[in-house]
Design a protein around this motif. Structure first.
Motif, PDB file in Angstrom:
ATOM      1  N   VAL A 171      40.805  15.718  32.289  1.00  0.00           N
ATOM      2  CA  VAL A 171      40.072  16.576  33.224  1.00  0.00           C
ATOM      3  C   VAL A 171      38.712  15.951  33.499  1.00  0.00           C
ATOM      4  CG1 VAL A 171      39.100  18.860  33.643  1.00  0.00           C
ATOM      5  CG2 VAL A 171      41.241  18.631  32.374  1.00  0.00           C
ATOM      6  N   ALA A 172      38.401  15.781  34.761  1.00  0.00           N
ATOM      7  CA  ALA A 172      37.095  15.256  35.170  1.00  0.00           C
ATOM      8  C   ALA A 172      36.337  16.334  35.938  1.00  0.00           C
ATOM      9  CB  ALA A 172      37.268  14.008  36.043  1.00  0.00           C
ATOM     10  N   VAL A 173      35.031  16.396  35.745  1.00  0.00           N
ATOM     11  CA  VAL A 173      34.183  17.370  36.434  1.00  0.00           C
ATOM     12  C   VAL A 173      33.173  16.607  37.285  1.00  0.00           C
ATOM     13  CG1 VAL A 173      32.532  19.255  36.190  1.00  0.00           C
ATOM     14  CG2 VAL A 173      34.456  19.062  34.589  1.00  0.00           C
ATOM     15  N   LEU A 174      33.168  16.886  38.583  1.00  0.00           N
ATOM     16  CA  LEU A 174      32.229  16.276  39.520  1.00  0.00           C
ATOM     17  C   LEU A 174      31.193  17.320  39.922  1.00  0.00           C
ATOM     18  CD1 LEU A 174      34.782  14.405  41.825  1.00  0.00           C
ATOM     19  CD2 LEU A 174      33.690  13.574  39.728  1.00  0.00           C
ATOM     20  N   TYR A 175      29.932  16.941  39.960  1.00  0.00           N
ATOM     21  CA  TYR A 175      28.872  17.882  40.302  1.00  0.00           C
ATOM     22  C   TYR A 175      27.704  17.110  40.902  1.00  0.00           C
ATOM     23  CZ  TYR A 175      27.002  16.203  35.848  1.00  0.00           C
ATOM     24  OH  TYR A 175      26.543  15.402  34.823  1.00  0.00           O
ATOM     25  N   GLY A 176      26.657  17.841  41.285  1.00  0.00           N
ATOM     26  CA  GLY A 176      25.461  17.198  41.801  1.00  0.00           C
ATOM     27  C   GLY A 176      25.603  16.639  43.202  1.00  0.00           C
ATOM     28  N   ASP A 177      26.442  17.251  44.012  1.00  0.00           N
ATOM     29  CA  ASP A 177      26.661  16.784  45.378  1.00  0.00           C
ATOM     30  C   ASP A 177      26.825  18.007  46.274  1.00  0.00           C
ATOM     31  OD1 ASP A 177      27.576  15.668  47.791  1.00  0.00           O
ATOM     32  OD2 ASP A 177      28.508  13.991  46.736  1.00  0.00           O
ATOM     33  N   THR A 178      26.043  18.091  47.342  1.00  0.00           N
ATOM     34  CA  THR A 178      26.118  19.250  48.228  1.00  0.00           C
ATOM     35  C   THR A 178      27.395  19.272  49.051  1.00  0.00           C
ATOM     36  OG1 THR A 178      24.845  18.029  49.889  1.00  0.00           O
ATOM     37  CG2 THR A 178      23.614  19.468  48.408  1.00  0.00           C
ATOM     38  N   LEU A 179      28.170  18.202  49.020  1.00  0.00           N
ATOM     39  CA  LEU A 179      29.462  18.211  49.702  1.00  0.00           C
ATOM     40  C   LEU A 179      30.497  19.030  48.933  1.00  0.00           C
ATOM     41  CD1 LEU A 179      29.742  14.488  50.867  1.00  0.00           C
ATOM     42  CD2 LEU A 179      29.101  16.486  52.223  1.00  0.00           C
ATOM     43  N   PHE A 180      30.209  19.295  47.670  1.00  0.00           N
ATOM     44  CA  PHE A 180      31.108  20.112  46.861  1.00  0.00           C
ATOM     45  C   PHE A 180      30.852  21.590  47.138  1.00  0.00           C
ATOM     46  CE2 PHE A 180      30.784  16.496  43.562  1.00  0.00           C
ATOM     47  CZ  PHE A 180      31.728  15.761  44.265  1.00  0.00           C
ATOM     48  N   PRO A 181      31.824  22.452  46.865  1.00  0.00           N
ATOM     49  CA  PRO A 181      31.623  23.896  47.105  1.00  0.00           C
ATOM     50  C   PRO A 181      30.743  24.526  46.037  1.00  0.00           C
ATOM     51  CG  PRO A 181      33.770  23.500  46.120  1.00  0.00           C
ATOM     52  CD  PRO A 181      33.192  22.140  46.406  1.00  0.00           C
ATOM     53  N   GLY A 182      30.263  25.731  46.342  1.00  0.00           N
ATOM     54  CA  GLY A 182      29.501  26.494  45.363  1.00  0.00           C
ATOM     55  C   GLY A 182      28.007  26.276  45.470  1.00  0.00           C
ATOM     56  N   THR A 183      27.243  27.295  45.106  1.00  0.00           N
ATOM     57  CA  THR A 183      25.778  27.221  45.108  1.00  0.00           C
ATOM     58  C   THR A 183      25.249  27.805  43.812  1.00  0.00           C
ATOM     59  OG1 THR A 183      25.673  29.352  46.260  1.00  0.00           O
ATOM     60  CG2 THR A 183      25.567  27.354  47.612  1.00  0.00           C
ATOM     61  N   VAL A 184      25.733  27.295  42.693  1.00  0.00           N
ATOM     62  CA  VAL A 184      25.385  27.845  41.382  1.00  0.00           C
ATOM     63  C   VAL A 184      24.224  27.059  40.788  1.00  0.00           C
ATOM     64  CG1 VAL A 184      26.222  28.342  39.073  1.00  0.00           C
ATOM     65  CG2 VAL A 184      27.761  28.571  41.024  1.00  0.00           C
ATOM     66  N   LEU A 185      23.114  27.750  40.522  1.00  0.00           N
ATOM     67  CA  LEU A 185      21.971  27.090  39.900  1.00  0.00           C
ATOM     68  C   LEU A 185      21.997  27.310  38.389  1.00  0.00           C
ATOM     69  CD1 LEU A 185      19.710  29.439  39.047  1.00  0.00           C
ATOM     70  CD2 LEU A 185      19.493  29.573  41.525  1.00  0.00           C
ATOM     71  N   ALA A 186      21.165  26.566  37.705  1.00  0.00           N
ATOM     72  CA  ALA A 186      21.045  26.715  36.255  1.00  0.00           C
ATOM     73  C   ALA A 186      19.799  27.532  35.967  1.00  0.00           C
ATOM     74  CB  ALA A 186      20.958  25.349  35.585  1.00  0.00           C
ATOM     75  N   GLY A 187      19.971  28.734  35.466  1.00  0.00           N
ATOM     76  CA  GLY A 187      18.843  29.604  35.154  1.00  0.00           C
ATOM     77  C   GLY A 187      19.338  30.918  34.600  1.00  0.00           C
ATOM     78  N   GLY A 188      18.618  31.449  33.633  1.00  0.00           N
ATOM     79  CA  GLY A 188      18.994  32.729  33.055  1.00  0.00           C
ATOM     80  C   GLY A 188      20.315  32.705  32.309  1.00  0.00           C
ATOM     81  N   SER A 189      20.708  31.539  31.827  1.00  0.00           N
ATOM     82  CA  SER A 189      21.983  31.401  31.099  1.00  0.00           C
ATOM     83  C   SER A 189      23.161  31.897  31.929  1.00  0.00           C
ATOM     84  CB  SER A 189      21.918  32.153  29.760  1.00  0.00           C
ATOM     85  OG  SER A 189      20.904  31.638  28.928  1.00  0.00           O
ATOM     86  N   GLN A 190      23.104  31.634  33.232  1.00  0.00           N
ATOM     87  CA  GLN A 190      24.140  32.140  34.128  1.00  0.00           C
ATOM     88  C   GLN A 190      25.165  31.076  34.529  1.00  0.00           C
ATOM     89  OE1 GLN A 190      22.315  34.938  37.249  1.00  0.00           O
ATOM     90  NE2 GLN A 190      20.607  33.614  36.724  1.00  0.00           N
ATOM     91  N   GLN A 191      24.758  29.812  34.486  1.00  0.00           N
ATOM     92  CA  GLN A 191      25.581  28.793  35.116  1.00  0.00           C
ATOM     93  C   GLN A 191      26.960  28.649  34.490  1.00  0.00           C
ATOM     94  OE1 GLN A 191      25.023  24.452  34.731  1.00  0.00           O
ATOM     95  NE2 GLN A 191      24.368  24.485  36.871  1.00  0.00           N
ATOM     96  N   THR A 192      27.046  28.607  33.177  1.00  0.00           N
ATOM     97  CA  THR A 192      28.330  28.397  32.516  1.00  0.00           C
ATOM     98  C   THR A 192      29.321  29.502  32.864  1.00  0.00           C
ATOM     99  OG1 THR A 192      27.298  27.210  30.674  1.00  0.00           O
ATOM    100  CG2 THR A 192      29.486  28.137  30.298  1.00  0.00           C
ATOM    101  N   ALA A 193      28.862  30.758  32.807  1.00  0.00           N
ATOM    102  CA  ALA A 193      29.752  31.877  33.112  1.00  0.00           C
ATOM    103  C   ALA A 193      30.155  31.876  34.585  1.00  0.00           C
ATOM    104  CB  ALA A 193      29.081  33.195  32.754  1.00  0.00           C
ATOM    105  N   ALA A 194      29.198  31.572  35.460  1.00  0.00           N
ATOM    106  CA  ALA A 194      29.489  31.604  36.893  1.00  0.00           C
ATOM    107  C   ALA A 194      30.465  30.512  37.293  1.00  0.00           C
ATOM    108  CB  ALA A 194      28.183  31.465  37.684  1.00  0.00           C
TER     109      ALA A 194
END
Length: 239
Positions: A171-194
């Motif tokens: 399993v590979a995880v790609l992130y850090g690119d606005t071409l990918f879907p989603g608008t999840v920020l890291a803050g308030g310990s929310q990112q992992t659950a979201a």
């Protein structure tokens, strides 16, 4: 704010006061700030227990709410009473001296205290993920998230691997690119659950499509995404 859901009460009075001082503010350097409010509340509970002549743990258990005091919503999980009872048995709470400042060792006052800790659970909206699987049994998760050292890619690879029944290394995880879907920020310990919720939603949609491809003649016909599981099996190469 999370302290409002700790104890059962019909009335709440919240007061925040600020004072300008010619000095560096005595506050937390970064999140979370919940510890500050929790400390004040739990100190007050200890003082109340002394005035009532009641065991501090018993006072907390007697005021345990059955549901959220403000919203009336049920708790999805709450094991604080069991934690109090198990903890008290393990660290010898029954041997404590009820009178404050009763035990001294030289210049040190030695006491045994207790407190309830709270922290909110948030899951921000706007989450989305793209889940892709290939014929050779590999999966890719793509989401427009950012990494600040909390192990986002590792955690979400685990979520996807568990759902798909794949080894973690496939399993590979790609992130850090606005071409990918989603608008999840890291803050308030929310990112992992979201992000995890987004992967679960993407997995459900994927399984629905796979069940359609399986057709009505498949043993899986008529089943829903929550009724089937994934398991990886290496295919033998064709000769």
């Amino acid at each position: 704010m999370p302290a409002k859901s700790v104890y059962a009460s019909k009335t709440f009075s919240l007061d925040v006061e600020t004072v300008r001082l010619n000095m560096v503010a005595n506050t937390f350097m970064r999140a979370p700030g919940e510890a500050v409010g929790t400390f004040g509340l739990e100190s007050a509970m200890d003082e109340l227990a002394v005035e009532l002549g009641m065991d501090p743990i018993e006072l907390r258990i007697r005021n345990e709410p059955e549901k959220d005091p403000l919203t009336g919503l049920p708790f999805s999980q709450r094991g604080i009473v069991r934690a109090w009872r198990d903890g008290a048995a393990r660290f010898g709470w029954d041997r404590r001296r009820a009178t404050p400042a009763a035990r001294r060792e030289g210049d040190w006052l030695v006491g045994m205290g207790c407190a309830t800790g709270t922290y909110p659970y948030y899951r921000m909206p706007g989450g989305a993920a793209r889940l892709t699987i290939t014929r050779d049994g590999r999966a890719t998760v793509a989401i427009a998230a950012h990494e600040m050292g909390m192990g986002t890619a590792t955690a979400q690879a685990q979520v996807a691997a568990e759902r798909l029944g794949l080894p973690l290394e496939q399993v590979a995880v790609l992130y850090g690119d606005t071409l990918f879907p989603g608008t999840v920020l890291a803050g308030g310990s929310q990112q992992t659950a979201a992000i995890g919720a987004s992967i679960i939603a993407a997995h459900r949609a994927l399984v629905k499509e796979l069940l359609k491809l399986a057709g009505n003649d498949s043993p899986l016909a008529g089943l829903g995404p929550d009724q089937v599981g994934g398991r990886w099996r290496a295919l033998r190469p064709r000769r």
